[in-house]
Design a protein around this motif. Structure first.
Motif, PDB file in Angstrom:
ATOM      1  N   VAL A  98      38.689  41.965  37.748  1.00 21.00           N
ATOM      2  CA  VAL A  98      38.684  40.823  36.824  1.00 21.00           C
ATOM      3  C   VAL A  98      38.226  41.289  35.442  1.00 21.00           C
ATOM      4  N   ARG A  99      37.181  42.119  35.396  1.00 18.35           N
ATOM      5  CA  ARG A  99      36.695  42.663  34.117  1.00 18.35           C
ATOM      6  C   ARG A  99      37.781  43.504  33.444  1.00 18.35           C
ATOM      7  N   GLU A 100      38.475  44.308  34.235  1.00 14.95           N
ATOM      8  CA  GLU A 100      39.549  45.141  33.698  1.00 14.95           C
ATOM      9  C   GLU A 100      40.659  44.271  33.104  1.00 14.95           C
ATOM     10  N   VAL A 101      41.054  43.224  33.811  1.00 13.50           N
ATOM     11  CA  VAL A 101      42.091  42.314  33.316  1.00 13.50           C
ATOM     12  C   VAL A 101      41.642  41.669  32.005  1.00 13.50           C
ATOM     13  N   ALA A 102      40.383  41.230  31.947  1.00 18.57           N
ATOM     14  CA  ALA A 102      39.859  40.593  30.729  1.00 18.57           C
ATOM     15  C   ALA A 102      39.896  41.562  29.540  1.00 18.57           C
ATOM     16  N   GLN A 103      39.523  42.812  29.776  1.00 23.51           N
ATOM     17  CA  GLN A 103      39.537  43.808  28.694  1.00 23.51           C
ATOM     18  C   GLN A 103      40.962  44.081  28.223  1.00 23.51           C
ATOM     19  N   VAL A 104      41.891  44.197  29.159  1.00 28.38           N
ATOM     20  CA  VAL A 104      43.289  44.433  28.792  1.00 28.38           C
ATOM     21  C   VAL A 104      43.826  43.247  27.996  1.00 28.38           C
ATOM     22  N   CYS A 105      43.496  42.043  28.422  1.00 22.27           N
ATOM     23  CA  CYS A 105      43.948  40.834  27.709  1.00 22.27           C
ATOM     24  C   CYS A 105      43.406  40.814  26.282  1.00 22.27           C
ATOM     25  N   ASP A 106      42.125  41.151  26.129  1.00 25.87           N
ATOM     26  CA  ASP A 106      41.523  41.153  24.798  1.00 25.87           C
ATOM     27  C   ASP A 106      42.185  42.190  23.896  1.00 25.87           C
ATOM     28  N   ARG A 107      42.389  43.394  24.426  1.00 25.65           N
ATOM     29  CA  ARG A 107      43.003  44.460  23.633  1.00 25.65           C
ATOM     30  C   ARG A 107      44.441  44.127  23.240  1.00 25.65           C
ATOM     31  N   ALA A 108      45.173  43.505  24.163  1.00 26.08           N
ATOM     32  CA  ALA A 108      46.592  43.210  23.916  1.00 26.08           C
ATOM     33  C   ALA A 108      46.801  41.875  23.203  1.00 26.08           C
ATOM     34  N   GLY A 109      45.756  41.068  23.095  1.00 30.15           N
ATOM     35  CA  GLY A 109      45.902  39.750  22.477  1.00 30.15           C
ATOM     36  C   GLY A 109      46.780  38.820  23.291  1.00 30.15           C
ATOM     37  N   ALA A 110      46.651  38.894  24.609  1.00 21.29           N
ATOM     38  CA  ALA A 110      47.499  38.098  25.507  1.00 21.29           C
ATOM     39  C   ALA A 110      47.190  36.603  25.403  1.00 21.29           C
ATOM     40  N   ASP A 111      48.251  35.817  25.532  1.00 21.43           N
ATOM     41  CA  ASP A 111      48.117  34.360  25.523  1.00 21.43           C
ATOM     42  C   ASP A 111      47.767  33.812  26.901  1.00 21.43           C
ATOM     43  N   ALA A 112      48.197  34.518  27.958  1.00 19.47           N
ATOM     44  CA  ALA A 112      48.000  34.024  29.324  1.00 19.47           C
ATOM     45  C   ALA A 112      48.050  35.195  30.300  1.00 19.47           C
ATOM     46  N   VAL A 113      47.561  34.928  31.505  1.00 14.55           N
ATOM     47  CA  VAL A 113      47.635  35.900  32.596  1.00 14.55           C
ATOM     48  C   VAL A 113      48.471  35.256  33.691  1.00 14.55           C
ATOM     49  N   ILE A 114      49.485  35.954  34.144  1.00 10.78           N
ATOM     50  CA  ILE A 114      50.360  35.414  35.173  1.00 10.78           C
ATOM     51  C   ILE A 114      50.233  36.284  36.415  1.00 10.78           C
ATOM     52  N   PHE A 115      49.882  35.636  37.522  1.00 16.67           N
ATOM     53  CA  PHE A 115      49.693  36.311  38.797  1.00 16.67           C
ATOM     54  C   PHE A 115      50.956  36.183  39.636  1.00 16.67           C
ATOM     55  N   VAL A 116      51.406  37.307  40.183  1.00 11.96           N
ATOM     56  CA  VAL A 116      52.570  37.297  41.060  1.00 11.96           C
ATOM     57  C   VAL A 116      52.244  36.481  42.312  1.00 11.96           C
ATOM     58  N   THR A 117      51.018  36.592  42.778  1.00 17.44           N
ATOM     59  CA  THR A 117      50.544  35.871  43.962  1.00 17.44           C
ATOM     60  C   THR A 117      50.239  34.422  43.597  1.00 17.44           C
ATOM     61  N   ALA A 118      50.480  33.514  44.527  1.00 15.97           N
ATOM     62  CA  ALA A 118      50.138  32.106  44.301  1.00 15.97           C
ATOM     63  C   ALA A 118      48.628  31.963  44.187  1.00 15.97           C
ATOM     64  N   LEU A 119      48.181  31.095  43.289  1.00 24.53           N
ATOM     65  CA  LEU A 119      46.753  30.835  43.095  1.00 24.53           C
ATOM     66  C   LEU A 119      46.412  29.443  43.596  1.00 24.53           C
ATOM     67  N   THR A 120      45.229  29.307  44.172  1.00 25.30           N
ATOM     68  CA  THR A 120      44.734  27.978  44.501  1.00 25.30           C
ATOM     69  C   THR A 120      44.244  27.341  43.207  1.00 25.30           C
ATOM     70  N   GLU A 121      44.029  26.054  43.227  1.00 23.20           N
ATOM     71  CA  GLU A 121      43.527  25.358  42.043  1.00 23.20           C
ATOM     72  C   GLU A 121      42.169  25.932  41.621  1.00 23.20           C
ATOM     73  N   ARG A 122      41.322  26.225  42.609  1.00 24.93           N
ATOM     74  CA  ARG A 122      40.001  26.798  42.327  1.00 24.93           C
ATOM     75  C   ARG A 122      40.121  28.175  41.685  1.00 24.93           C
ATOM     76  N   GLN A 123      41.000  29.016  42.198  1.00 24.25           N
ATOM     77  CA  GLN A 123      41.205  30.340  41.619  1.00 24.25           C
ATOM     78  C   GLN A 123      41.741  30.226  40.201  1.00 24.25           C
ATOM     79  N   ARG A 124      42.664  29.316  39.974  1.00 25.72           N
ATOM     80  CA  ARG A 124      43.228  29.129  38.645  1.00 25.72           C
ATOM     81  C   ARG A 124      42.147  28.733  37.646  1.00 25.72           C
ATOM     82  N   ARG A 125      41.315  27.769  38.030  1.00 24.36           N
ATOM     83  CA  ARG A 125      40.227  27.329  37.144  1.00 24.36           C
ATOM     84  C   ARG A 125      39.230  28.451  36.877  1.00 24.36           C
ATOM     85  N   THR A 126      38.807  29.138  37.933  1.00 23.47           N
ATOM     86  CA  THR A 126      37.810  30.200  37.806  1.00 23.47           C
ATOM     87  C   THR A 126      38.336  31.347  36.965  1.00 23.47           C
TER      88      THR A 126
END
Length: 150
Positions: A98-126
């Motif tokens: 999760v930390r790695e994803v956050a760092q990559v998002c910050d460096r790349a200026g990403a607007d969103a993170v899209i997971f290939v795997t389905a997320l539960t509502e709780r996972q999406r919020r968290t």
């Protein structure tokens, strides 16, 4: 003398639950910079094909995949022992990933993170909270894009 404690067997008070409303991708996929994340077991050998297909589907809808991150499970000796256990029910990923994803998002200026795997509502919020940007499943992103065009 010591008295034994009695447990209160009444159910805990809970707020009346609101109807569950499934939220979909809060932003259009078109013109968005996204990080694509996949979680795969060691048994799934075609994970690169799955990731490439997901990236192609997003690109066809106008998204720019700025990074791809894969969480493999059961590849290392420690991971093999944990293969039978479920992924984190809270975040789907291990905390370090999760930390790695956050760092990559910050460096790349990403607007969103899209997971290939389905997320539960709780996972999406968290994940949205931890990553500081919308986190949605690929199927939700495609469904939102489909509704937007029809």
């Amino acid at each position: 003398m010591h008295q034994s404690r009695r447990r209160d067997r009444r159910p805990a008070r809970r707020r009346p639950s609101e109807p569950v409303r499934r939220q979909v991708c809060p932003l259009p996929v078109a013109d968005a910079d996204v990080v694509l994340v996949g979680c795969f077991s060691a048994k799934q050998k075609d994970f690169e094909t799955v990731m490439a297909s997901a990236a192609a589907g997003l690109a066809a809808r106008g998204a720019r995949v700025v990074a791809r991150i894969v969480q493999r499970r059961g590849v290392s000796d420690g991971g093999v022992r944990k293969t039978g256990l479920p992924f984190s029910s809270r975040t789907l990923l291990r905390y370090g990933k999760v930390r790695e994803v956050a760092q990559v998002c910050d460096r790349a200026g990403a607007d969103a993170v899209i997971f290939v795997t389905a997320l539960t509502e709780r996972q999406r919020r968290t994940l949205t909270e931890l990553l500081g940007r919308p986190a949605v499943s690929l199927s939700d992103a495609f469904a939102a894009d489909h509704r937007r065009h029809h």
